[in-house]
Design a protein around this motif. Structure first.
Motif, PDB file in Angstrom:
ATOM      1  N   HIS A 192       0.833  -1.205   0.000  1.00 35.79           N
ATOM      2  CA  HIS A 192       0.000   0.000   0.000  1.00 35.79           C
ATOM      3  C   HIS A 192       0.866   1.251   0.000  1.00 35.79           C
ATOM      4  O   HIS A 192       0.357   2.372   0.007  1.00 35.79           O
ATOM      5  CB  HIS A 192      -0.927   0.002   1.220  1.00 35.79           C
ATOM      6  CG  HIS A 192      -0.197   0.105   2.522  1.00 35.79           C
ATOM      7  ND1 HIS A 192       0.418  -0.980   3.116  1.00 35.79           N
ATOM      8  CD2 HIS A 192       0.046   1.160   3.336  1.00 35.79           C
ATOM      9  CE1 HIS A 192       0.994  -0.593   4.248  1.00 35.79           C
ATOM     10  NE2 HIS A 192       0.788   0.697   4.397  1.00 35.79           N
ATOM     11  N   LEU A 193       2.206   1.097  -0.022  1.00 38.62           N
ATOM     12  CA  LEU A 193       3.118   2.241  -0.038  1.00 38.62           C
ATOM     13  C   LEU A 193       3.336   2.681  -1.483  1.00 38.62           C
ATOM     14  O   LEU A 193       4.226   2.199  -2.174  1.00 38.62           O
ATOM     15  CB  LEU A 193       4.448   1.867   0.626  1.00 38.62           C
ATOM     16  CG  LEU A 193       4.369   1.409   2.081  1.00 38.62           C
ATOM     17  CD1 LEU A 193       5.736   0.977   2.587  1.00 38.62           C
ATOM     18  CD2 LEU A 193       3.813   2.538   2.958  1.00 38.62           C
ATOM     19  N   LEU A 194       2.501   3.620  -1.954  1.00 39.55           N
ATOM     20  CA  LEU A 194       2.480   3.950  -3.371  1.00 39.55           C
ATOM     21  C   LEU A 194       3.771   4.597  -3.845  1.00 39.55           C
ATOM     22  O   LEU A 194       4.256   4.307  -4.945  1.00 39.55           O
ATOM     23  CB  LEU A 194       1.291   4.869  -3.664  1.00 39.55           C
ATOM     24  CG  LEU A 194      -0.096   4.262  -3.380  1.00 39.55           C
ATOM     25  CD1 LEU A 194      -1.182   5.246  -3.735  1.00 39.55           C
ATOM     26  CD2 LEU A 194      -0.282   2.968  -4.151  1.00 39.55           C
ATOM     27  N   ALA A 195       4.343   5.499  -3.057  1.00 40.14           N
ATOM     28  CA  ALA A 195       5.583   6.153  -3.468  1.00 40.14           C
ATOM     29  C   ALA A 195       6.692   5.123  -3.628  1.00 40.14           C
ATOM     30  O   ALA A 195       7.514   5.199  -4.554  1.00 40.14           O
ATOM     31  CB  ALA A 195       5.982   7.220  -2.449  1.00 40.14           C
ATOM     32  N   LYS A 293       5.493  16.922 -11.229  1.00 41.30           N
ATOM     33  CA  LYS A 293       5.173  15.727 -12.005  1.00 41.30           C
ATOM     34  C   LYS A 293       4.102  14.897 -11.310  1.00 41.30           C
ATOM     35  O   LYS A 293       4.025  14.856 -10.083  1.00 41.30           O
ATOM     36  CB  LYS A 293       6.434  14.871 -12.198  1.00 41.30           C
ATOM     37  CG  LYS A 293       7.464  15.521 -13.104  1.00 41.30           C
ATOM     38  CD  LYS A 293       8.608  14.573 -13.386  1.00 41.30           C
ATOM     39  CE  LYS A 293       9.584  15.190 -14.375  1.00 41.30           C
ATOM     40  NZ  LYS A 293      10.713  14.277 -14.684  1.00 41.30           N
ATOM     41  N   SER A 294       3.288  14.250 -12.117  1.00 42.38           N
ATOM     42  CA  SER A 294       2.283  13.343 -11.557  1.00 42.38           C
ATOM     43  C   SER A 294       2.968  12.178 -10.867  1.00 42.38           C
ATOM     44  O   SER A 294       4.021  11.712 -11.308  1.00 42.38           O
ATOM     45  CB  SER A 294       1.377  12.806 -12.668  1.00 42.38           C
ATOM     46  OG  SER A 294       0.528  13.821 -13.138  1.00 42.38           O
ATOM     47  N   THR A 295       2.389  11.718  -9.795  1.00 50.32           N
ATOM     48  CA  THR A 295       2.919  10.571  -9.073  1.00 50.32           C
ATOM     49  C   THR A 295       1.968   9.387  -9.227  1.00 50.32           C
ATOM     50  O   THR A 295       0.835   9.534  -9.683  1.00 50.32           O
ATOM     51  CB  THR A 295       3.075  10.890  -7.577  1.00 50.32           C
ATOM     52  OG1 THR A 295       1.764  11.126  -7.031  1.00 50.32           O
ATOM     53  CG2 THR A 295       3.944  12.122  -7.363  1.00 50.32           C
ATOM     54  N   LEU A 296       2.438   8.229  -8.811  1.00 51.53           N
ATOM     55  CA  LEU A 296       1.574   7.054  -8.809  1.00 51.53           C
ATOM     56  C   LEU A 296       0.374   7.290  -7.900  1.00 51.53           C
ATOM     57  O   LEU A 296      -0.736   6.852  -8.201  1.00 51.53           O
ATOM     58  CB  LEU A 296       2.366   5.833  -8.348  1.00 51.53           C
ATOM     59  CG  LEU A 296       1.581   4.528  -8.222  1.00 51.53           C
ATOM     60  CD1 LEU A 296       0.961   4.126  -9.551  1.00 51.53           C
ATOM     61  CD2 LEU A 296       2.482   3.418  -7.701  1.00 51.53           C
ATOM     62  N   GLU A 297       0.585   8.014  -6.802  1.00 45.07           N
ATOM     63  CA  GLU A 297      -0.527   8.304  -5.889  1.00 45.07           C
ATOM     64  C   GLU A 297      -1.601   9.119  -6.599  1.00 45.07           C
ATOM     65  O   GLU A 297      -2.802   8.859  -6.448  1.00 45.07           O
ATOM     66  CB  GLU A 297      -0.023   9.051  -4.659  1.00 45.07           C
ATOM     67  CG  GLU A 297      -1.128   9.359  -3.653  1.00 45.07           C
ATOM     68  CD  GLU A 297      -0.625  10.049  -2.404  1.00 45.07           C
ATOM     69  OE1 GLU A 297      -1.333  10.005  -1.397  1.00 45.07           O
ATOM     70  OE2 GLU A 297       0.474  10.633  -2.438  1.00 45.07           O
ATOM     71  N   ASP A 298      -1.181  10.144  -7.385  1.00 42.07           N
ATOM     72  CA  ASP A 298      -2.154  10.939  -8.140  1.00 42.07           C
ATOM     73  C   ASP A 298      -2.989  10.045  -9.044  1.00 42.07           C
ATOM     74  O   ASP A 298      -4.217  10.136  -9.094  1.00 42.07           O
ATOM     75  CB  ASP A 298      -1.432  11.983  -9.010  1.00 42.07           C
ATOM     76  CG  ASP A 298      -0.691  13.023  -8.189  1.00 42.07           C
ATOM     77  OD1 ASP A 298      -1.134  13.304  -7.065  1.00 42.07           O
ATOM     78  OD2 ASP A 298       0.326  13.538  -8.678  1.00 42.07           O
TER      79      ASP A 298
END
Length: 313
Positions: A192-195, A293-298
């Motif tokens: 669940h640690l997206l970053a 920049k867009s992140t995986l969380e976004d």
């Protein structure tokens, strides 16, 4: 032999009338790290437990390194290494003695050479003869990986492997996994640690309410199209005057906020130089332009929660 280390086809788990996992299909290529993402209770751990045969499948197929789990169970399982829960060891014994113990229980003969190989692979050479009770959580995780790798599997499956690790331990663990892929080993990891998953994985799938709702490469997910809007910060010498000047331009943008001397705008990539030119031509000094920049969380929140990302991870 299959080009995939793992193939999951229409995997389904039903308890009474409720589908916990609903026709999930994906594959893990050889030498890649593939991530399973999703909110708590989405079905990630259930999928993993079905793949490693800890629980029965209601329907679907699992193929490990070309071996069908239902037709060639022993061959399929011999190609698999897994840590589904926190690895458990005899704490009064050394790491080496623990590995020897697991090697003796293996169905295939594990040589001393292979023991030394996996110890080196997880960088435990300096601590392998210490008692496990002296190990940090990160060291125990690495010892768990060494145990899972003893029989030289094609794929390693890890469920929340970085739980409890500090930032340095997470970084080291990520590097160990990348090192494994250079040896041709594939990794399926749930977290669940997206970053952290953004840094770790080559591809990923998002599971929501038991269904696979998105699958792509990490590059495709965080890369932005030129005409896709992103937040851009302009550090200027006269922010209030800059705001007034921008109102008079015909360049499309959305004002987000002013923080000290930085104006944050939402605009397309192609509009960035136009905004910069307009400000300079109107005698506004621009000291820096920063693109967020867009992140995986976004992306995760966009995909799983259209109303603004209120789901709890």
């Amino acid at each position: 032999m299959s080009q995939n280390a793992l193939e999951v086809k229409n995997l389904t788990k039903k308890i009474k009338s409720k589908k916990i996992v609903d026709s999930v299909s994906f594959s893990v290529e050889k030498g890649e790290i593939f991530g399973l993402l999703g909110p708590n209770g989405a079905g990630k751990t259930t999928i993993i437990r079905m793949i490693v045969s800890l629980i029965n499948r209601t329907d679907g197929e699992v193929v490990i390194n070309g071996h069908h789990l239902d037709q060639s169970f022993a061959e399929a399982m011999s190609s698999l290494g897994a840590i589904v829960e926190n690895p458990e060891f005899y704490k009064y014994m050394s790491g080496y003695k623990n590995l020897q113990h697991y090697a003796r229980m293996a169905k295939m003969k594990i040589s001393e050479e292979r023991l030394q190989e996996v110890i080196k692979l997880v960088a435990l050479e300096s601590a392998i003869h210490q008692k496990v009770k002296t190990y940090s959580l990160g060291m125990r995780q690495r010892l768990g990986v060494a145990q899972a790798l003893l029989h030289n599997p094609a794929i390693l499956i890890l469920d929340e492997p970085t739980n409890g690790l500090d930032p340095q331990g997470i970084k080291e663990f990520r590097q160990y996994l990348h090192d494994l892929t250079t040896q041709g080993i594939s990794v399926l990891v749930s977290s669940h640690l997206l970053a952290e998953m953004q840094l770790m994985c080559h591809r990923f799938a998002i599971i929501e309410q038991g269904k696979l709702i998105h699958i792509s490469t990490m590059d495709e997910t965080v890369e932005e199209d030129n005409e896709e809007k992103r937040e851009v910060g302009f550090e200027v010498d006269k922010p209030e005057q800059a705001i007034s000047i921008l109102r008079n331009s015909d360049i499309p943008y959305e004002f987000i906020q002013q923080q000290h001397s930085t104006l944050t705008l939402k605009l397309t990539k192609s509009s960035i130089p136009l905004i910069n030119k307009w400000l300079v031509e109107n005698e506004i000094g621009v000291f820096a332009i920063t693109v967020r920049k867009s992140t995986l969380e976004d992306r995760f929140l966009e995909i799983t929660s259209p109303q603004g990302g209120k789901q709890q991870l």
